[in-house]
Design a protein around this motif. Structure first.
Motif, PDB file in Angstrom:
ATOM      1  N   ALA A 545       3.080 -33.540  35.906  1.00  0.00           N
ATOM      2  CA  ALA A 545       3.481 -33.055  37.224  1.00  0.00           C
ATOM      3  C   ALA A 545       3.422 -31.537  37.325  1.00  0.00           C
ATOM      4  O   ALA A 545       3.095 -30.996  38.389  1.00  0.00           O
ATOM      5  CB  ALA A 545       4.892 -33.563  37.545  1.00  0.00           C
ATOM      6  N   LEU A 548       0.042 -30.446  38.355  1.00  0.00           N
ATOM      7  CA  LEU A 548      -0.335 -30.858  39.702  1.00  0.00           C
ATOM      8  C   LEU A 548       0.447 -30.123  40.796  1.00  0.00           C
ATOM      9  O   LEU A 548       0.022 -30.088  41.945  1.00  0.00           O
ATOM     10  CB  LEU A 548      -0.092 -32.368  39.864  1.00  0.00           C
ATOM     11  CG  LEU A 548      -0.942 -33.300  38.981  1.00  0.00           C
ATOM     12  CD1 LEU A 548      -0.425 -34.722  39.077  1.00  0.00           C
ATOM     13  CD2 LEU A 548      -2.411 -33.239  39.392  1.00  0.00           C
ATOM     14  N   ARG A 549       1.565 -29.528  40.424  1.00  0.00           N
ATOM     15  CA  ARG A 549       2.455 -28.926  41.416  1.00  0.00           C
ATOM     16  C   ARG A 549       1.832 -27.657  42.016  1.00  0.00           C
ATOM     17  O   ARG A 549       1.164 -26.884  41.320  1.00  0.00           O
ATOM     18  CB  ARG A 549       3.797 -28.605  40.778  1.00  0.00           C
ATOM     19  CG  ARG A 549       4.840 -28.060  41.753  1.00  0.00           C
ATOM     20  CD  ARG A 549       6.191 -27.866  41.080  1.00  0.00           C
ATOM     21  NE  ARG A 549       6.862 -29.160  40.892  1.00  0.00           N
ATOM     22  CZ  ARG A 549       7.043 -29.741  39.710  1.00  0.00           C
ATOM     23  NH1 ARG A 549       6.612 -29.157  38.611  1.00  0.00           N
ATOM     24  NH2 ARG A 549       7.649 -30.914  39.629  1.00  0.00           N
ATOM     25  N   CYS A 566      -5.817 -36.455  45.999  1.00  0.00           N
ATOM     26  CA  CYS A 566      -5.144 -36.652  44.714  1.00  0.00           C
ATOM     27  C   CYS A 566      -5.609 -37.972  44.097  1.00  0.00           C
ATOM     28  O   CYS A 566      -5.359 -39.056  44.654  1.00  0.00           O
ATOM     29  CB  CYS A 566      -3.628 -36.652  44.920  1.00  0.00           C
ATOM     30  SG  CYS A 566      -2.703 -36.942  43.384  1.00  0.00           S
ATOM     31  N   CYS A 576       1.051 -40.768  42.458  1.00  0.00           N
ATOM     32  CA  CYS A 576       1.216 -39.414  41.911  1.00  0.00           C
ATOM     33  C   CYS A 576       2.667 -39.201  41.488  1.00  0.00           C
ATOM     34  O   CYS A 576       3.592 -39.703  42.161  1.00  0.00           O
ATOM     35  CB  CYS A 576       0.810 -38.401  42.988  1.00  0.00           C
ATOM     36  SG  CYS A 576       1.034 -36.671  42.484  1.00  0.00           S
ATOM     37  N   LEU A 578       4.354 -36.659  41.900  1.00  0.00           N
ATOM     38  CA  LEU A 578       4.983 -35.699  42.803  1.00  0.00           C
ATOM     39  C   LEU A 578       4.956 -36.211  44.234  1.00  0.00           C
ATOM     40  O   LEU A 578       4.022 -36.925  44.633  1.00  0.00           O
ATOM     41  CB  LEU A 578       4.240 -34.355  42.741  1.00  0.00           C
ATOM     42  CG  LEU A 578       4.332 -33.550  41.451  1.00  0.00           C
ATOM     43  CD1 LEU A 578       3.405 -32.335  41.534  1.00  0.00           C
ATOM     44  CD2 LEU A 578       5.747 -33.108  41.166  1.00  0.00           C
ATOM     45  N   CYS A 583       2.558 -31.586  45.751  1.00  0.00           N
ATOM     46  CA  CYS A 583       1.284 -31.761  45.040  1.00  0.00           C
ATOM     47  C   CYS A 583       0.206 -30.875  45.652  1.00  0.00           C
ATOM     48  O   CYS A 583       0.106 -30.755  46.881  1.00  0.00           O
ATOM     49  CB  CYS A 583       0.854 -33.224  45.103  1.00  0.00           C
ATOM     50  SG  CYS A 583      -0.676 -33.576  44.182  1.00  0.00           S
ATOM     51  N   HIS A 587      -2.376 -36.253  49.665  1.00  0.00           N
ATOM     52  CA  HIS A 587      -1.961 -37.649  49.541  1.00  0.00           C
ATOM     53  C   HIS A 587      -2.396 -38.382  50.813  1.00  0.00           C
ATOM     54  O   HIS A 587      -1.652 -38.473  51.802  1.00  0.00           O
ATOM     55  CB  HIS A 587      -0.453 -37.739  49.357  1.00  0.00           C
ATOM     56  CG  HIS A 587       0.011 -37.347  47.998  1.00  0.00           C
ATOM     57  ND1 HIS A 587       1.220 -37.726  47.471  1.00  0.00           N
ATOM     58  CD2 HIS A 587      -0.590 -36.595  47.029  1.00  0.00           C
ATOM     59  CE1 HIS A 587       1.356 -37.230  46.256  1.00  0.00           C
ATOM     60  NE2 HIS A 587       0.267 -36.529  45.962  1.00  0.00           N
TER      61      HIS A 587
END
Length: 605
Positions: A545, A548-549, A566, A576, A578, A583, A587
């Motif tokens: 995570a 990806l953040r 994503c 995911c 997050l 992210c 999404h």
């Protein structure tokens, strides 16, 4: 005032001043004016070597004496002269002899064996009959510093060092000894030196390495720690010439390097190879009484820097490669570089050429001895092999007891013999793991043109394409890549982190065969998908995570946020790790934005 290594240094790369009573150099012929004779040696530290023996210790001592740069990175080479000088050995230079005699109070090197100054290393006991004496000269890596001398005293179970000069930057300024005693290696030195940084460095770094080497080299079957480098040239002369060329060419080309390669590696590697060849050719001119500089052709010259240095240093020659490089435009017209496709054969010759050079020449490597032999009896070759090829294809291994590199080097050596050469091996000092070279400058036998044709008659040579093939997995079929990524990701979700071997077994078959044709193969495929996988220490896991953040501390990345979907959200059962706002990837379609639209919006604002 000497400069000694600090306690924090793993190798002598940081130095500090420390006063000592050795700043003068009185003779050591029995007077009690020096540290060496004011103090008896005492144990500073010890290290267990329960699996070691005198055989291993003796071999380790030779590494310590002759390959000083392995331990001390401020040293580039150690030059060793035996005492007394053997009739067929190297002559000790006059300046070294003067320093030795003045420091020890003897009239000649032959008198050193009976010198009272050795008592400090012998512990006051008569020396054993197997004692060996030598002078060691340490040449510094840094330009402008003076080389330093010390006396080496070695027997079956100890090796001692006695400095012959004060103001040392490379060696401890006090006598010290490493000795094998009852399953331990002990470091002994004068009591007054025990708390010095030099003694601490010896105890913390020299002693443990000596102990490890003693164990590793303790059996008859144990391989030496490493080959001695620069066996065909004088190591000290090489160091001086390398430093000269490095200053002359190195910094300039590192600064302007236009290629997509690391200049710190490729520039200084070519500088080092040039220094080696220039010195090798200088020695040949003296030995063979040649008046003119040797001519050369660099086959597969790449960036052309080696050609430029050799030409600039007075050797007529040119380089040939299948395509030009951007840096070629920066060389003067005196550096001759040609674009040509070489299709080698037993009839390929380079009339008037003294040397053929193959520096990482890949598929042309096995052809250089053939072309040198075909060119004429006065043509030599220099080969620094890298990728293993035979005449018409990738080299196929035959002996699994050797590494592929060792086996290939043996293949090249034997091939040179079949071409009539008496080849020589050497090991260069370059920033590369492929540093062994084969030099063919002497002929053992004449080989006919028919014999060369027969040697190379097994196939048809196919030169590589002028434009390098893209082999970073980006040209594989999308369906193949997508299916491989999906299968690996789902298995990692089910089983946790997987070793690369398990991933290879999972993919198997045609997919794995396609990946093996790419540079880096399977790892390249996985690393091309950092938003999905993390590859560390030979294991594959899902990207975490934190990676990806969205990174709010890096506004320069804001333009790329949410510009692609994503993968984990779209393909993994758990989605995911997050929530969508955190992210960096989109999404779903509603969360996706166009990089172009964002750029236009910022421009209008």
């Amino acid at each position: 005032m000497p400069y000694l290594v600090t306690e924090a240094s793993e190798d002598p790369s940081v130095w500090e001043d420390e006063p000592t009573n050795m700043t003068s150099q009185p003779p050591m012929n029995g007077s009690k004016t020096s540290v060496a004779q004011e103090d008896q040696l005492c144990t500073v530290a010890s290290h267990p070597v329960k699996e070691g023996n005198e055989l291993g210790f003796g071999r380790a001592a030779e590494v310590l004496i002759r390959q000083a740069h392995v331990l001390n990175r401020r040293v580039t080479v150690a030059v060793v002269w035996s005492l007394p000088p053997p009739p067929d050995g190297d002559v000790i230079p006059c300046d070294v002899t003067r320093t030795l005699c003045a420091r020890l109070g003897v009239v000649s090197p032959e008198a050193v064996a009976g010198c009272a100054a050795l008592d400090v290393l012998d512990g006051g006991q008569p020396a054993a009959g197997c004692r060996q004496l030598a002078i060691r000269k340490l040449v510094p890596r840094q330009a402008g510093l003076e080389a330093e001398l010390e006396l080496v005293v070695k027997d079956g179970s100890s090796v001692g060092f006695l400095p012959l000069q004060s103001g040392s930057r490379l060696i401890p300024p006090f006598p010290h000894k490493l000795q094998l005693v009852s399953g331990d290696i002990r470091l002994v030195a004068p009591p007054s030196a025990v708390d010095t940084p030099s003694a601490r460095w010896l105890a913390e770094h020299a002693l443990p390495k000596m102990a490890r080497w003693t164990v590793d080299l303790a059996t008859e079957a144990a391989r030496p720690l490493g080959e001695h480098s620069l066996q065909l040239v004088d190591a000290e002369q090489y160091t001086n010439l390398y430093m000269e060329l490095k200053e002359k060419y190195g910094a300039e080309f590192v600064k302007i390097w236009p290629e997509n390669t690391d200049p710190l590696k490729f520039v200084y590697e070519d500088v080092a190879i040039a220094a080696y060849l220039l010195l090798l050719w200088q020695n040949d001119r003296r030995t063979l009484q040649l008046e003119l500089p040797q001519t050369f052709v660099d086959i597969g010259c790449g960036n052309g820097l080696l050609v430029h240095i050799l030409c600039s240093e007075g050797h007529p020659g040119y380089g040939v490669d299948i395509r030009s490089r951007g840096i070629w435009k920066m060389y003067p017209t005196s550096t001759r570089l040609e674009v040509a496709t070489i299709t080698p054969s037993a009839e390929t010759t380079y009339p008037g050429c003294d040397w053929l050079i193959g520096n990482h020449s890949d598929e042309l490597t096995p052809w250089l001895p053939v072309m040198a032999a075909a060119t004429g009896p006065d043509t030599s070759f220099f080969l620094l092999p890298c990728c293993p090829w035979d005449f018409y294809s990738k080299y196929q291994r035959c002996n699994t007891r050797l590494s592929q590199y060792e086996e290939y080097m043996q293949y090249v050596y034997e091939l040179a013999e079949r071409c009539g050469f008496a080849p020589e091996r050497d090991r260069l000092r370059i920033p590369s793991t492929r540093r062994r070279c084969v030099v063919g400058r002497r002929r053992a036998a004449a080989v006919s043109a028919d014999a060369l044709r027969q040697l190379t008659a097994a196939g048809t040579f196919r030169p590589r394409a002028a434009a390098p093939a893209v082999r970073n997995c980006s040209q594989l079929a999308r369906e193949t890549v997508a299916e491989a990524v999906r299968r690996v990701a789902l298995r990692v979700v089910a089983d946790g982190a997987l070793p690369l071997s398990a991933v290879a077994e999972l993919l198997g078959g045609d997919t794995l065969r396609q990946l093996r044709q790419q540079c880096g193969g399977l790892q390249t495929l996985l690393k091309n998908h950092p938003h999905v996988f993390r590859v560390r220490a030979g294991a594959v896991s899902l990207q975490d995570a934190d990676w990806l953040r969205v990174d709010g501390a890096r506004p320069e990345l804001a333009a790329s946020v949410k510009t692609s979907r994503c993968w984990q959200h779209d393909h993994l059962p758990a989605g995911c790790p997050l929530p969508a706002p955190q992210c960096r990837y989109a999404h779903g379609g509603d969360d996706l934005r166009s990089r172009h639209v964002e750029h236009v919006a910022r421009t209008v604002d």
